[in-house]
Design an enzyme around this catalytic site. Structure first.
Site, short mmCIF file in Angstrom:
data_model
loop_
_atom_site.label_atom_id
_atom_site.label_comp_id
_atom_site.label_asym_id
_atom_site.label_seq_id
_atom_site.Cartn_x
_atom_site.Cartn_y
_atom_site.Cartn_z
CG PHE A 1 113.89 -36.05 42.25
CD1 PHE A 1 113.54 -34.77 41.87
CD2 PHE A 1 114.12 -36.30 43.60
CE1 PHE A 1 113.41 -33.74 42.81
CE2 PHE A 1 114.00 -35.28 44.54
CZ PHE A 1 113.64 -34.00 44.15
CE1 TYR B 1 124.10 -34.05 37.38
CE2 TYR B 1 123.40 -35.65 35.74
CZ TYR B 1 123.38 -35.17 37.05
OH TYR B 1 122.66 -35.82 38.02
N PRO C 1 130.70 -41.23 36.08
CG PRO C 1 129.60 -42.69 37.52
CD PRO C 1 130.12 -41.30 37.44
N PRO D 1 125.79 -43.06 31.69
CG PRO D 1 124.40 -43.01 29.84
CD PRO D 1 125.60 -42.36 30.41
CB ILE D 2 125.91 -47.56 34.63
CG1 ILE D 2 127.22 -47.02 34.03
CG2 ILE D 2 126.03 -49.05 34.97
CD1 ILE D 2 128.41 -47.08 34.97
#
Ligand SMILES: CC/C=C\C/C=C\C/C=C\C/C=C\C=C\C(=O)SCCNC(=O)CCNC(=O)[C@H](O)C(C)(C)COP(=O)(O)OP(=O)(O)OC[C@H]1O[C@@H](n2cnc3c(N)ncnc32)[C@H](O)[C@@H]1OP(=O)(O)O
Ligand code: NDP
Length: 330
Positions: free
Chosen positions: A144, A194, A235, A237-238
Site C-alpha cells: 500500500f 522499483y 512488471p 503497471p498492470i
C-alpha cells in the site's frame, strides 16, 4: 502554433507554455498515449498447446489479478495447477472457473505464506494432490502507498513478511523437498521495477522485493546443480483491483503514469501470463538468474533526466537549436 516565450536566452528561464495534448503533438499527429496503437496487446496463449502437459504448477496468490491470469494460461497449455493464498473461497471460485474453461484440474490450497508451518502443511497437501510441482511462481504480495513516517512496525513487518519471508518460506520448503526427491523445477518470482531503483511511499515493498531479487539470483547460482532455475519478472503497471486500489485509490495518478510509459498504455494480465509461461517452460530451460523488466519502457522513461524533452514540439526545437548553435565558448 508554437508558443515558446523567450524571457531570456538562459535555458532555466525558458518558459515553454504547456499546450493541451492534441495541440502539443499536432505536428506529429500523436496524441498523448496514442502511440499505444503501435503496441496492441495480444491476449491469446503464445506457446504451443500442450507445452505444459504432465506438468504441475504452483502459483501463490493465484486466485486474483496477475496470478489468476498466469494460472489460466498455464492451465490452458496443459498444466495441472495449484493456487495458494489466504482466502479459500476466492481460490475455489477461480479454480472452478479456470478448470471449467480449460478442462485441466486447478486445485485450491489455503496458505498464509507468512507462516512457515502453514507453508510446510501446504506443501504436504500439494504432494498429496499432485506430487511436487515442476513450476513454482512466487506471485503473492502485499503493498500500500504510505509516507514512511506513518508506517508502524507492524505495517513494515506485514509487507516484508508476505513479500520477502513468504517467498523465502515457499522457495526453501519446496526447494528442500525437490532436492531430496532429485527433481528439477523452474522458480519464478514476480517483483517490480522499483525493486531495482527503490521508491518512496512503498518502502517496505521496495525493500522486500529487492530482497526477493537477491534471494533468486543467489539461488540461481547455488541450486543449478539440483536442476533448479530461478528467474525474476519485474512488471510495470498492470490494472488489478489488488494493486490499483492500494496504490492509486482515487485514480488521480493513472493518467500521469500512462503518459510516462513510452508504449502509451498499461500492460495486460494476459501479456505477463504469456511471459511467465515462457520463462517457466522448457523453451526457456537455459534461462536462469534472469531479471526481466516488463513495463512498456516505464523504467527508462523515469530514469533519463532529459526525457521530459518529449514535450518539446518540432517548432520549439528549431528555436532551441538556434539558441544552442548561437552559443560560442563556455
Ligand atoms: C503514483 C502511483 C500511481 C499509480 C499506481 C497504480 C498502479 C500500480 C503500479 C505499479 C505497481 C507496482 C508494484 C506493485 C506491487 C504490489 O505488490 S501490488 C499487490 C497489492 N496487493 C495486495 O496488497 C493484496 C494483499 N493485501 C492485503 O491483504 C492488505 O492490504 C495488507 C495490509 C497488505 C495485509 O492485510 P492484513 O489483514 O494482514 O493486515 P492489517 O492487519 O490490515 O494491517 C497490518 C498493519 O499494516 C497497517 N496498514 C494497513 N494498511 C495500511 C495503510 N494503507 N497505511 C498505513 N498502514 C497500513 C495496519 O494498520 C497494521 O499495522 P498496526 O495498525 O500497527 O497493527
Ligand atoms: N498489478 C501491478 O501493476 C503490479 C503487480 N506486481 C506484482 O504482481 C503480483 C501480483 O499482484 P496483483 O495481481 O496486481 O495483486 P493482487 O492483490 O491481485 O495479488 C496479490 C495476491 O497475493 C495474495 N496474498 C496476499 N497476502 C498473502 C499471504 N499472506 N499469503 C498468501 N497469499 C497472499 C492475495 O490473495 P489472498 O488475499 O487470498 O491471500 C492475492 O491473490 C505481486 O507480486 C505484485 O507485487 C508488480 C508490479 C506491478
Amino acid at each position: 502554433t508554437c508558443q515558446v516565450h523567450f524571457e531570456s536566452s538562459n535555458w532555466k528561464s525558458l518558459s515553454i507554455k504547456r499546450l493541451t495534448d492534441s495541440r502539443l503533438h499536432g505536428s506529429t499527429g500523436l496524441r498523448s498515449g496514442s502511440q499505444a496503437n503501435f503496441f496492441p496487446p495480444l491476449e491469446d496463449a503464445m506457446l504451443p498447446s500442450g507445452s505444459f502437459n504432465n506438468r504441475m504448477a504452483l502459483i501463490t496468490g493465484g486466485g486474483t489479478g496477475l496470478g489468476r491470469a498466469m494460472t489460466a494460461t498455464l492451465s490452458q497449455l496443459g498444466a495441472q495447477c495449484i493456487i495458494a493464498s489466504r482466502k479459500l473461497d476466492v481460490l475455489q471460485r477461480t479454480a472452478e472457473e479456470i478448470s471449467s474453461q480449460t478442462g485441466n484440474k486447478v486445485h485450491a490450497v489455503q496458505c498464509d505464506v507468512r507462516d512457515p508451518q502453514a507453508v510446510s502443511q501446504c506443501v504436504d497437501q500439494i504432494e498429496a494432490l499432485t506430487g511436487l510441482p515442476d513450476v513454482i511462481i512466487n506471485n503473492a504480495a502485499g503493498n500500500f502507498v504510505c509516507p514512511s513516517e506513518r508506517l508502524s512496525p507492524n505495517a513494515w513487518k506485514t509487507i516484508t513478511d508476505i513479500v520477502l519471508n513468504g517467498t523465502a518460506f515457499v522457495t526453501l520448503e519446496l526447494g528442500k523437498r525437490l532436492i531430496q526427491n532429485q527433481k528439477g523445477a523452474s522458480f519464478l518470482a514476480i517483483t517490480t521495477i522499483y525493486a531495482e531503483s527503490g521508491s518512496g511511499f512503498v518502502v517496505p515493498s521496495a525493500s522486500a522485493k529487492a530482497g526477493v531479487e537477491a534471494l533468486y539470483k543467489s539461488l540461481a547460482a547455488e541450486w543449478g546443480r539440483y536442476g533448479h532455475r530461478f528467474n525474476i519478472i519485474q512488471p510495470g503497471p498492470i490494472r488489478t483491483k489488488g494493486a490499483f486500489s492500494r496504490l492509486d485509490p482515487t485514480g488521480a495518478f493513472e493518467k500521469a503514469m500512462i503518459d510516462r510509459i513510452p508504449t502509451g498504455r498499461l500492460g495486460t494480465p494476459a501479456e505477463i501470463a504469456n511471459l511467465a509461461a515462457y520463462v517457466s517452460s522448457n523453451y526457456a530451460s537455459w534461462m536462469s538468474g534472469a531479471v526481466i523488466r516488463f513495463d512498456g519502457g516505464e523504467y527508462v522513461s523515469l530514469a533519463g533526466e532529459f526525457n521530459e524533452l518529449r514535450s518539446v514540439t518540432p517548432d520549439q526545437w528549431k528555436l532551441l537549436e538556434a539558441m544552442i548553435r548561437k552559443t560560442k565558448g563556455s
